[in-house]
Structures are given as structure tokens and as C-alpha cells.
Design a protein around this motif. Sequence first.
Motif, PDB file in Angstrom:
ATOM      1  N   MET A   1       8.665  -2.891  -5.969  1.00 19.52           N
ATOM      2  CA  MET A   1       8.766  -1.485  -5.550  1.00 19.52           C
ATOM      3  C   MET A   1       9.513  -1.415  -4.224  1.00 19.52           C
ATOM      4  SD  MET A   1       5.699   1.300  -4.998  1.00 19.52           S
ATOM      5  CE  MET A   1       5.139   1.110  -6.680  1.00 19.52           C
ATOM      6  N   GLU A   2      10.431  -0.444  -4.066  1.00 19.20           N
ATOM      7  CA  GLU A   2      11.206  -0.318  -2.840  1.00 19.20           C
ATOM      8  C   GLU A   2      10.301   0.028  -1.665  1.00 19.20           C
ATOM      9  OE1 GLU A   2      14.145  -1.059  -2.323  1.00 19.20           O
ATOM     10  OE2 GLU A   2      15.092  -1.172  -4.300  1.00 19.20           O
ATOM     11  N   ILE A   3      10.680  -0.418  -0.467  1.00 20.93           N
ATOM     12  CA  ILE A   3       9.816  -0.283   0.696  1.00 20.93           C
ATOM     13  C   ILE A   3       9.538   1.176   1.035  1.00 20.93           C
ATOM     14  CG2 ILE A   3      11.765  -0.420   2.309  1.00 20.93           C
ATOM     15  CD1 ILE A   3       8.119  -1.694   2.789  1.00 20.93           C
ATOM     16  N   TYR A   4      10.533   2.082   0.802  1.00 22.28           N
ATOM     17  CA  TYR A   4      10.299   3.473   1.178  1.00 22.28           C
ATOM     18  C   TYR A   4       9.322   4.161   0.238  1.00 22.28           C
ATOM     19  CZ  TYR A   4      14.051   2.533   4.356  1.00 22.28           C
ATOM     20  OH  TYR A   4      14.805   1.977   5.349  1.00 22.28           O
ATOM     21  N   THR A   5       9.302   3.739  -1.012  1.00 21.61           N
ATOM     22  CA  THR A   5       8.286   4.244  -1.926  1.00 21.61           C
ATOM     23  C   THR A   5       6.916   3.746  -1.502  1.00 21.61           C
ATOM     24  OG1 THR A   5       9.904   4.219  -3.714  1.00 21.61           O
ATOM     25  CG2 THR A   5       7.590   4.373  -4.342  1.00 21.61           C
ATOM     26  N   LEU A   6       6.842   2.467  -1.101  1.00 15.76           N
ATOM     27  CA  LEU A   6       5.578   1.918  -0.610  1.00 15.76           C
ATOM     28  C   LEU A   6       5.103   2.658   0.638  1.00 15.76           C
ATOM     29  CD1 LEU A   6       6.102  -1.936  -1.000  1.00 15.76           C
ATOM     30  CD2 LEU A   6       4.515  -0.498  -2.269  1.00 15.76           C
ATOM     31  N   LEU A   7       6.041   2.943   1.546  1.00 16.57           N
ATOM     32  CA  LEU A   7       5.672   3.638   2.776  1.00 16.57           C
ATOM     33  C   LEU A   7       5.122   5.026   2.496  1.00 16.57           C
ATOM     34  CD1 LEU A   7       8.599   2.584   5.147  1.00 16.57           C
ATOM     35  CD2 LEU A   7       6.203   1.941   5.367  1.00 16.57           C
ATOM     36  N   SER A   8       5.742   5.732   1.541  1.00 20.72           N
ATOM     37  CA  SER A   8       5.264   7.074   1.220  1.00 20.72           C
ATOM     38  C   SER A   8       3.828   7.017   0.705  1.00 20.72           C
ATOM     39  CB  SER A   8       6.172   7.740   0.189  1.00 20.72           C
ATOM     40  OG  SER A   8       6.085   7.098  -1.060  1.00 20.72           O
ATOM     41  N   LYS A   9       3.518   6.015  -0.131  1.00 19.40           N
ATOM     42  CA  LYS A   9       2.159   5.864  -0.644  1.00 19.40           C
ATOM     43  C   LYS A   9       1.207   5.417   0.476  1.00 19.40           C
ATOM     44  CE  LYS A   9       1.527   4.203  -4.746  1.00 19.40           C
ATOM     45  NZ  LYS A   9       1.495   3.292  -5.913  1.00 19.40           N
ATOM     46  N   TYR A  10       1.706   4.565   1.355  1.00 17.00           N
ATOM     47  CA  TYR A  10       0.898   4.065   2.472  1.00 17.00           C
ATOM     48  C   TYR A  10       0.472   5.219   3.378  1.00 17.00           C
ATOM     49  CZ  TYR A  10      -0.366   0.876   6.325  1.00 17.00           C
ATOM     50  OH  TYR A  10      -1.027   0.181   7.316  1.00 17.00           O
ATOM     51  N   PHE A  11       1.439   6.056   3.767  1.00 18.39           N
ATOM     52  CA  PHE A  11       1.136   7.173   4.661  1.00 18.39           C
ATOM     53  C   PHE A  11       0.244   8.214   3.992  1.00 18.39           C
ATOM     54  CE2 PHE A  11       5.410   6.182   6.786  1.00 18.39           C
ATOM     55  CZ  PHE A  11       4.807   5.323   7.692  1.00 18.39           C
ATOM     56  N   ALA A  12       0.363   8.363   2.678  1.00 17.63           N
ATOM     57  CA  ALA A  12      -0.437   9.360   1.959  1.00 17.63           C
ATOM     58  C   ALA A  12      -1.796   8.806   1.533  1.00 17.63           C
ATOM     59  CB  ALA A  12       0.329   9.833   0.722  1.00 17.63           C
ATOM     60  N   ASN A  13      -2.126   7.568   1.986  1.00 19.79           N
ATOM     61  CA  ASN A  13      -3.390   6.915   1.636  1.00 19.79           C
ATOM     62  C   ASN A  13      -3.553   6.742   0.130  1.00 19.79           C
ATOM     63  OD1 ASN A  13      -4.348   6.610   4.317  1.00 19.79           O
ATOM     64  ND2 ASN A  13      -4.957   8.772   4.342  1.00 19.79           N
ATOM     65  N   GLU A  14      -2.437   6.487  -0.562  1.00 15.60           N
ATOM     66  CA  GLU A  14      -2.489   6.283  -2.006  1.00 15.60           C
ATOM     67  C   GLU A  14      -2.106   4.858  -2.388  1.00 15.60           C
ATOM     68  OE1 GLU A  14       0.096   9.179  -3.669  1.00 15.60           O
ATOM     69  OE2 GLU A  14      -1.187  10.895  -3.153  1.00 15.60           O
ATOM     70  N   ALA A  15      -1.850   4.004  -1.410  1.00 18.91           N
ATOM     71  CA  ALA A  15      -1.432   2.635  -1.693  1.00 18.91           C
ATOM     72  C   ALA A  15      -2.629   1.760  -2.064  1.00 18.91           C
ATOM     73  CB  ALA A  15      -0.716   2.049  -0.477  1.00 18.91           C
ATOM     74  N   THR A  16      -2.420   0.836  -2.992  1.00 16.09           N
ATOM     75  CA  THR A  16      -3.454  -0.130  -3.334  1.00 16.09           C
ATOM     76  C   THR A  16      -3.534  -1.187  -2.238  1.00 16.09           C
ATOM     77  OG1 THR A  16      -1.913  -1.578  -4.518  1.00 16.09           O
ATOM     78  CG2 THR A  16      -2.922   0.216  -5.782  1.00 16.09           C
ATOM     79  N   ASP A  17      -4.558  -2.033  -2.304  1.00 14.17           N
ATOM     80  CA  ASP A  17      -4.695  -3.104  -1.305  1.00 14.17           C
ATOM     81  C   ASP A  17      -3.471  -4.014  -1.332  1.00 14.17           C
ATOM     82  OD1 ASP A  17      -7.122  -2.115  -0.529  1.00 14.17           O
ATOM     83  OD2 ASP A  17      -8.306  -3.504  -1.766  1.00 14.17           O
ATOM     84  N   ARG A  18      -2.960  -4.298  -2.524  1.00 16.76           N
ATOM     85  CA  ARG A  18      -1.785  -5.161  -2.639  1.00 16.76           C
ATOM     86  C   ARG A  18      -0.561  -4.499  -2.007  1.00 16.76           C
ATOM     87  NH1 ARG A  18       0.757  -7.612  -8.288  1.00 16.76           N
ATOM     88  NH2 ARG A  18       2.574  -8.611  -7.328  1.00 16.76           N
ATOM     89  N   GLU A  19      -0.403  -3.183  -2.237  1.00 16.60           N
ATOM     90  CA  GLU A  19       0.734  -2.462  -1.669  1.00 16.60           C
ATOM     91  C   GLU A  19       0.626  -2.377  -0.148  1.00 16.60           C
ATOM     92  OE1 GLU A  19       1.741   0.420  -5.498  1.00 16.60           O
ATOM     93  OE2 GLU A  19       0.283   1.055  -3.985  1.00 16.60           O
ATOM     94  N   LYS A  20      -0.584  -2.197   0.359  1.00 16.84           N
ATOM     95  CA  LYS A  20      -0.783  -2.192   1.811  1.00 16.84           C
ATOM     96  C   LYS A  20      -0.388  -3.541   2.407  1.00 16.84           C
ATOM     97  CE  LYS A  20      -4.550   1.210   1.803  1.00 16.84           C
ATOM     98  NZ  LYS A  20      -6.006   1.418   2.030  1.00 16.84           N
ATOM     99  N   ALA A  21      -0.743  -4.609   1.690  1.00 15.50           N
ATOM    100  CA  ALA A  21      -0.395  -5.949   2.169  1.00 15.50           C
ATOM    101  C   ALA A  21       1.121  -6.136   2.194  1.00 15.50           C
ATOM    102  CB  ALA A  21      -1.052  -7.001   1.275  1.00 15.50           C
ATOM    103  N   GLU A  22       1.823  -5.571   1.207  1.00  7.47           N
ATOM    104  CA  GLU A  22       3.284  -5.659   1.179  1.00  7.47           C
ATOM    105  C   GLU A  22       3.888  -4.935   2.370  1.00  7.47           C
ATOM    106  OE1 GLU A  22       5.448  -5.039  -2.513  1.00  7.47           O
ATOM    107  OE2 GLU A  22       3.554  -5.207  -3.614  1.00  7.47           O
ATOM    108  N   VAL A  23       3.351  -3.759   2.707  1.00  5.98           N
ATOM    109  CA  VAL A  23       3.849  -3.014   3.859  1.00  5.98           C
ATOM    110  C   VAL A  23       3.605  -3.795   5.140  1.00  5.98           C
ATOM    111  CG1 VAL A  23       3.547  -0.933   5.264  1.00  5.98           C
ATOM    112  CG2 VAL A  23       3.614  -0.742   2.769  1.00  5.98           C
ATOM    113  N   ASP A  24       2.398  -4.364   5.264  1.00  8.58           N
ATOM    114  CA  ASP A  24       2.070  -5.140   6.465  1.00  8.58           C
ATOM    115  C   ASP A  24       3.001  -6.351   6.598  1.00  8.58           C
ATOM    116  OD1 ASP A  24       0.064  -3.383   7.114  1.00  8.58           O
ATOM    117  OD2 ASP A  24      -1.515  -4.563   6.144  1.00  8.58           O
ATOM    118  N   ALA A  25       3.306  -6.990   5.477  1.00  6.64           N
ATOM    119  CA  ALA A  25       4.214  -8.144   5.514  1.00  6.64           C
ATOM    120  C   ALA A  25       5.613  -7.725   5.919  1.00  6.64           C
ATOM    121  CB  ALA A  25       4.235  -8.824   4.134  1.00  6.64           C
TER     122      ALA A  25
END
Length: 329
Positions: free
Chosen positions: A1-25
Motif C-alpha cells: 500500500m502506498e505511504i500516503y494511503t497509509l498515512l490517511s488511515k493512520y491519521f483517521a485512526n483506521e490503520a491496523t497494527d501492521r499498517e501503523k508499524a509500516e508508518v512507524d518504519a
Amino acid sequence: MEIYTLLSKYFANEATDREKAEVDAWRRESADNEKEFRALAESWQLARRTDASFVAPDKEKVWNRIVGGIARLKPVKTYSRSFIYRAVGIAAVVALLIGVSLPLLYQAVSDEGHRQMCVVAPAGQKAEVSLPDGTHVFLNSGSILTYSTGYSRDNRSVKLQGQGFFDVTKDSRHPFTVLAGDVKVLVKGTSFDVNAYTDNEALEVTLLSGRVSVLSASTDRLIADMLPNQKVTVPYDKGLKPALQTCDAEEEALWRLGKLKIVGETLPEVARKMEHWYGVHISLHNIDVGKRYWMTIKTESLKEMLEIINLITPINYSINGEEVNISCR
């Protein structure tokens, strides 16, 4: 998944634990990534503020700041569709939060000292934009409108990929120009539709009101001077000649009002329109090309439309994400 899609989910509190880990990495990869994350996070929080001290007009500044920041992340010299779509994920969500009416993206791209503003209607969605002179533009699914930050009263020129409806602010001394494929549409104040999807057999310009001149973009040769309720068809096949005919222009442009009119069209023609309408890819197998369809698509879902077709002509169909298969029984 592209980073900006991940960021949008991260900021909206819709990211899974795995997606949050990808953003943190991704944040740990470089100082620039972390700086970018913090700037977008700050703008996101500003966009969500509802207290009295946050004045509504500031929302546009926040939006411009977010989009401007995204534009600086990976500067390019020419327009890139893939670059635009990398940022759609986060921009669409931010747009909804700060009051932009539809999920569209304004993207600034460097171009010889000027900035090119691109408005994107993602697949399966529509978008609206008001240009600096008050001209209003509707974009159909998968369409892109590009104009320079130098757009002004003296230079009213835009480029279109896909389909757009234009309600142009009248200015008899300063023509408004739309470049679409090999065609240039020249107006001074009018409303008209340009269908320049490249998967069609021809480019079409339909006039609702005012006057329009359609010219060759390369030679400025006049193709047609149009009157209301006329449509000019310019085949992509250079061996075929353009044609001017009368039409019901309002019906041709109903898509901008959330309605798609299908009048006496074959299943391949219907499928092509449905692809744009729903943002999918339709494969046809063993179909009856002689069958014609009359219908109006409003709020019906893709599955509902397939069931309607099934009532008219028995079909088998399958939907797998954006891939749709249809075969006649």
C-alpha cells in the motif's frame, strides 16, 4: 500500500497494527520522512479543529498547506499521473474533513518557473472546481484538469484528459480555451461538455449555451462553429472526418447532475460508460452486439445495474474488486 494511503488511515485512526508499524518504519527511514510526517500531522489536527477561534476561511489555507507540502516531496519537471495518485489517499480524506465538497486533489508541479495545478477526479468519482475567473468545471470519473498558476483574465487556458463540463464566465475580450487531445475549444462565455476519453472512438464537444469554435490544436484549422444543441464528433482515427449534428445537449451532459442516460446503445457502449461511472474494468464475453439498451443510471450500485441488464438480456456476471466479467447466457 502506498505511504500516503497509509498515512490517511493512520491519521483517521483506521490503520491496523501492521499498517501503523509500516508508518512507524517509514518515519524512521530518514529525517525528511519524520519532518514530513509531523507537518502533515499538524495540518491534519488543524483541519479537525471546531473551536470558535478557528475561523472557517482558514480551512483553505490548511488545505493549500497540505497539498503544497505533498507537492514538494518529490518535485518533477512534467506532469505525472502516477505521482498525482500517490497522494490521492491522504488528500481525499483531508478534503472531506476540511470542507472540500468532493474527494479531489489539487497538485502543484514545477514547469519552467510556473506551477501547474492539477485537479483529479479519482476513478468512480466526480469532482468540481472553480477557476480563478469564476469559471466552474465538473470532472467525470478518472478525469484530470490542468491549468497554470499564471491563469488569469489575460490567459484563460486549461488542459483536459477525460470528460469535463464547463460553465465559463463571460469575457468577450479574453477567450477561454480548452485543449483536449488534438482539439482546441475556444469560447468567450458559455456552457459546454467535452468528452475526450481515449477509450472512445472519437472526441465529442456538446454545446448547451452560447457559441463555441472547435479547432485543430496543431494547425488552428477550424473544425466547426457550434450553436446550442449541437455536437461535434472528432474521430481519433485520422482517416475519418469530423461530423456536426444536432442533439439534446442537456441530456448529453446529465452526468454532471448525477445521472447517466443510455439511449439505444449496445452492451459494449453501455459497459464502457459503466467503467467510467463506477471506476471498474469490464470484460465482455459471448455478447449480443445487436441488442440495444435504454436506461438511466442514478444512484444504482454496480450490482444493481448488472441485475437490471440481466432482466433485459440474461447474463452471467462476476465482480472481483475492480474487475467485472459479463457473458450472455
